[in-house]
Design a protein around this motif. Structure first.
Motif, mmCIF file in Angstrom:
data_model
loop_
_atom_site.group_PDB
_atom_site.id
_atom_site.type_symbol
_atom_site.label_atom_id
_atom_site.label_comp_id
_atom_site.label_asym_id
_atom_site.label_seq_id
_atom_site.Cartn_x
_atom_site.Cartn_y
_atom_site.Cartn_z
ATOM 1 N N GLU A 16 1.438 -0.889 0.236
ATOM 2 C CA GLU A 16 0.479 -0.302 0.099
ATOM 3 C C GLU A 16 0.849 1.066 0.115
ATOM 4 O O GLU A 16 0.262 1.923 -0.448
ATOM 5 C CB GLU A 16 -0.940 -0.060 0.616
ATOM 6 C CG GLU A 16 -2.264 -0.853 1.077
ATOM 7 C CD GLU A 16 -1.325 -2.399 1.649
ATOM 8 O OE1 GLU A 16 -0.519 -2.637 2.245
ATOM 9 O OE2 GLU A 16 -2.065 -3.734 0.764
ATOM 10 N N LYS A 17 2.059 1.264 0.962
ATOM 11 C CA LYS A 17 3.099 2.573 1.242
ATOM 12 C C LYS A 17 3.194 2.171 -0.410
ATOM 13 O O LYS A 17 3.734 3.835 -1.155
ATOM 14 C CB LYS A 17 3.754 2.527 2.016
ATOM 15 C CG LYS A 17 3.119 2.641 3.641
ATOM 16 C CD LYS A 17 4.044 2.464 4.736
ATOM 17 C CE LYS A 17 3.253 2.683 5.672
ATOM 18 N NZ LYS A 17 4.420 3.085 7.188
ATOM 19 N N ILE A 18 3.979 1.653 -0.911
ATOM 20 C CA ILE A 18 5.047 1.593 -2.217
ATOM 21 C C ILE A 18 3.726 2.693 -2.811
ATOM 22 O O ILE A 18 4.214 3.515 -4.206
ATOM 23 C CB ILE A 18 5.232 0.658 -3.201
ATOM 24 C CG1 ILE A 18 6.524 -0.112 -1.929
ATOM 25 C CG2 ILE A 18 5.529 -0.130 -3.650
ATOM 26 C CD1 ILE A 18 6.513 -1.791 -2.270
ATOM 27 N N LEU A 19 2.625 1.604 -3.563
ATOM 28 C CA LEU A 19 1.495 2.928 -4.385
ATOM 29 C C LEU A 19 1.437 3.611 -3.804
ATOM 30 O O LEU A 19 1.109 4.627 -5.236
ATOM 31 C CB LEU A 19 -0.025 1.508 -4.373
ATOM 32 C CG LEU A 19 -0.325 0.318 -4.534
ATOM 33 C CD1 LEU A 19 -1.597 -0.477 -4.590
ATOM 34 C CD2 LEU A 19 0.122 0.613 -6.681
ATOM 35 N N LYS A 20 1.531 3.968 -2.713
ATOM 36 C CA LYS A 20 1.406 5.722 -2.304
ATOM 37 C C LYS A 20 2.022 6.776 -3.130
ATOM 38 O O LYS A 20 1.901 7.718 -3.180
ATOM 39 C CB LYS A 20 0.758 5.805 -1.214
ATOM 40 C CG LYS A 20 -0.339 5.392 -0.961
ATOM 41 C CD LYS A 20 -0.864 6.172 1.050
ATOM 42 C CE LYS A 20 -2.210 5.556 1.768
ATOM 43 N NZ LYS A 20 -2.078 5.653 1.846
ATOM 44 N N ILE A 21 3.238 6.108 -2.790
ATOM 45 C CA ILE A 21 4.514 6.879 -3.090
ATOM 46 C C ILE A 21 4.422 6.672 -4.479
ATOM 47 O O ILE A 21 4.693 7.708 -5.171
ATOM 48 C CB ILE A 21 5.713 5.502 -2.827
ATOM 49 C CG1 ILE A 21 6.214 6.404 -1.429
ATOM 50 C CG2 ILE A 21 6.944 6.326 -3.265
ATOM 51 C CD1 ILE A 21 6.753 5.158 -0.234
ATOM 52 N N ALA A 22 4.191 5.593 -5.342
ATOM 53 C CA ALA A 22 4.695 5.806 -6.667
ATOM 54 C C ALA A 22 3.491 7.329 -7.542
ATOM 55 O O ALA A 22 3.439 7.559 -7.754
ATOM 56 C CB ALA A 22 3.552 4.316 -7.062
ATOM 57 N N GLU A 23 2.517 7.072 -6.675
ATOM 58 C CA GLU A 23 1.384 8.190 -6.767
ATOM 59 C C GLU A 23 1.985 9.415 -6.493
ATOM 60 O O GLU A 23 2.301 10.236 -7.884
ATOM 61 C CB GLU A 23 -0.315 8.778 -5.845
ATOM 62 C CG GLU A 23 -1.024 7.399 -6.521
ATOM 63 C CD GLU A 23 -2.142 6.854 -5.670
ATOM 64 O OE1 GLU A 23 -2.193 8.014 -4.901
ATOM 65 O OE2 GLU A 23 -2.859 6.347 -5.693
ATOM 66 N N LYS A 24 2.332 9.769 -5.517
ATOM 67 C CA LYS A 24 3.336 11.030 -5.496
ATOM 68 C C LYS A 24 4.904 11.476 -6.715
ATOM 69 O O LYS A 24 4.439 12.070 -7.440
ATOM 70 C CB LYS A 24 4.362 11.191 -4.131
ATOM 71 C CG LYS A 24 3.663 10.957 -3.782
ATOM 72 C CD LYS A 24 3.584 11.676 -2.258
ATOM 73 C CE LYS A 24 2.921 12.147 -1.063
ATOM 74 N NZ LYS A 24 2.744 13.107 0.485
ATOM 75 N N ILE A 25 5.600 10.024 -7.146
ATOM 76 C CA ILE A 25 6.040 10.470 -8.241
ATOM 77 C C ILE A 25 6.142 10.202 -9.268
ATOM 78 O O ILE A 25 6.750 11.585 -10.059
ATOM 79 C CB ILE A 25 6.868 8.721 -8.088
ATOM 80 C CG1 ILE A 25 7.993 8.975 -6.672
ATOM 81 C CG2 ILE A 25 8.427 8.606 -8.902
ATOM 82 C CD1 ILE A 25 8.830 6.717 -6.662
ATOM 83 N N SER A 26 4.922 10.088 -9.505
ATOM 84 C CA SER A 26 4.200 10.687 -10.818
ATOM 85 C C SER A 26 3.715 12.009 -11.154
ATOM 86 O O SER A 26 3.457 12.374 -12.561
ATOM 87 C CB SER A 26 2.961 9.109 -11.263
ATOM 88 O OG SER A 26 2.041 9.387 -11.844
#
Ligand code: ADP
Ligand code: ASP
Ligand code: MG
Length: 405
Positions: A16-26
């Protein structure tokens, strides 16, 4: 802008945290930035891998140590790159070797030799997001190496320098650098901006919020560094510039519990003995600190110093070998100690500050063992079981805690 973003273990500990970070990077990419990501192993994976290795061999070959611990970061890069591609981004995971990170051959604490920008630059030119495994590189003979615990920060700064990035952002589980580690001191003051030199002293003496070598590299190459919370927007700390003040001032305190005190007892008081003791330690690159020699009246000296816990076994092996040669009567060690350091500007110029530090430690009934100092730091060894009380008292004394409002 070219931005290097580094995410630490706790920031990527769950899918879940990896997905959240991916959104920020995106989003950062959508804003038009060229983004390079460096990532650590998930949560406590590195500790787990080391424990696993020690179960089959308590004294593993350092090559095998690097082989196993480097796998933690490889899991994270593949997961984060996959999360980014789910969001429609073209992300490519890269091991240290694939990213062009060359080191020397010192396994488990390798030093960076060169970072090649070519591969990552090409990926950026193609509009891709490189996701690089932190903490690992490749030795001249093609072996996998690692940079020492916490080394992903150093990978990030090295890449930021190689790519001439505008900023290197370190995302972690705190919203910046505080005047004391929040795990030891309640409600420490937040630091908005700190010089490279002060941050180096903090990191060198236990504040593991940044890997020491990352700050040293950032200072040498003037890479602007920012520490932020991975999942919360708001405060941050900028590490840049030099100190412009002259007034003695205590800015922060650091705690280090991962050290052992070693005493080489009753060696002859004659030229060459200290050199002999430290010769082998130097060739094994052991990180010694707080060296003290105390004299007896009968022509004998005690030579004491501290070593990081991870270097302790190797230090004892070296000392066992030279004990007879330096005519030491005994080698004594103490693991029940911790180091508290105050860091700031022109500290030694103020006897008031020295007195206040010692009196704060005395106020909680803690005995001071060894003391060492530089112009910007005073460190004292105190009993481990008193360290929290000592930290709280010293923080209060130097106004490092937020006033209750
Ligand atoms: P990461 O896994 O993101 O690299 P680390 O555990 O290495 O995170 O570093 C973050 C931790 O550093 C914080 O949780 C905090 O307990 C610790 N720390 C030590 N000293 C300080 C300080 N002065 N300010 C903020 N955090 C600190
Ligand atoms: N995963 C490595 C460690 O736990 C490197 C890092 O997190 O920076 O030490
Ligand atoms: Mg870290």
């Amino acid at each position: 802008m070219i931005i290097v973003k580094k995410y630490g273990g706790t920031s990527v500990e769950t899918p879940e945290k990896i997905l959240k970070i991916a959104e920020k990077i995106s989003s950062s990419k959508d804003e038009g930035n060229e983004v390079v990501v460096v990532v650590s192993a998930m949560g406590k994976t590195t500790n787990y891998l080391i424990d696993l290795l020690h179960k089959v061999n308590p004294y593993p070959n350092p090559r095998e140590y690097d082989m196993i611990v480097s796998t933690g970061e490889q899991i994270s890069i593949a997961l984060l790159a996959s999360a980014l591609s789910k969001l429609g981004k073209r992300a490519i995971s890269l091991t240290g070797f694939q990213a062009g990170i060359d080191t020397d051959s010192t396994h488990a604490r390798a030093k960076l030799k060169r970072v090649y920008r070519g591969k990552i630059r090409t990926l950026l030119d193609e509009g891709k997001i490189p996701v690089v495994a932190g903490f690992q590189g490749m030795s001249p003979s093609g072996e996998i190496t690692t940079l020492g615990r916490g080394g992903s920060d150093t990978t990030a700064v090295a890449l930021a320098y190689a790519l001439d990035a505008d900023v290197c952002e370190i995302y972690t589980d705190v919203d910046g650098v505080y005047a004391a580690d929040p795990r030891y001191v309640e409600n420490p003051k937040h630091i908005d901006k700190i010089s490279y030199d002060e941050m180096i002293e903090m990191a060198a003496h236990g504040a593991k919020v940044l890997h020491l070598r990352s700050v040293e590299l950032a200072r040498r190459y003037k890479v602007p560094l920012v520490v932020k919370h991975a999942h919360r927007d708001g405060k941050e700390t900028r590490i840049e510039g030099i100190n412009s003040m002259e007034e003695p001032l205590v800015r922060a305190l650091s705690i280090d519990e991962n050290i052992v005190k070693v005493v080489v007892e009753r060696v002859p008081d004659k030229p060459g003995i200290a050199a002999k003791i430290f010769e082998k330690m130097a060739s094994n690159q052991l990180a010694l600190d707080m060296i003290v020699q105390s004299m007896h009246k009968d022509g004998k000296n005690d030579v004491a110093f501290t070593v990081p816990s991870q270097d302790f076994q190797e230090t004892m092996n070296v000392l066992d070998k030279i004990k007879a040669e330096v005519e030491a009567q005994n080698i004594h060690f103490d693991e029940n100690i911790a180091k508290i350091s105050i860091i700031g500007v022109n500290i030694l110029g103020s006897s008031e500050i020295i007195y206040e530090m010692f009196s704060a430690i005395a106020s909680v009934g803690a005995n001071i063992d060894m003391i060492s100092s530089s112009n910007s730091r005073i460190s004292c060894l105190v009993p481990k079981n008193k360290i929290k009380e000592v930290a709280q008292a010293v923080a209060k004394k130097f106004d490092l805690v937020e006033n209750a409002s």
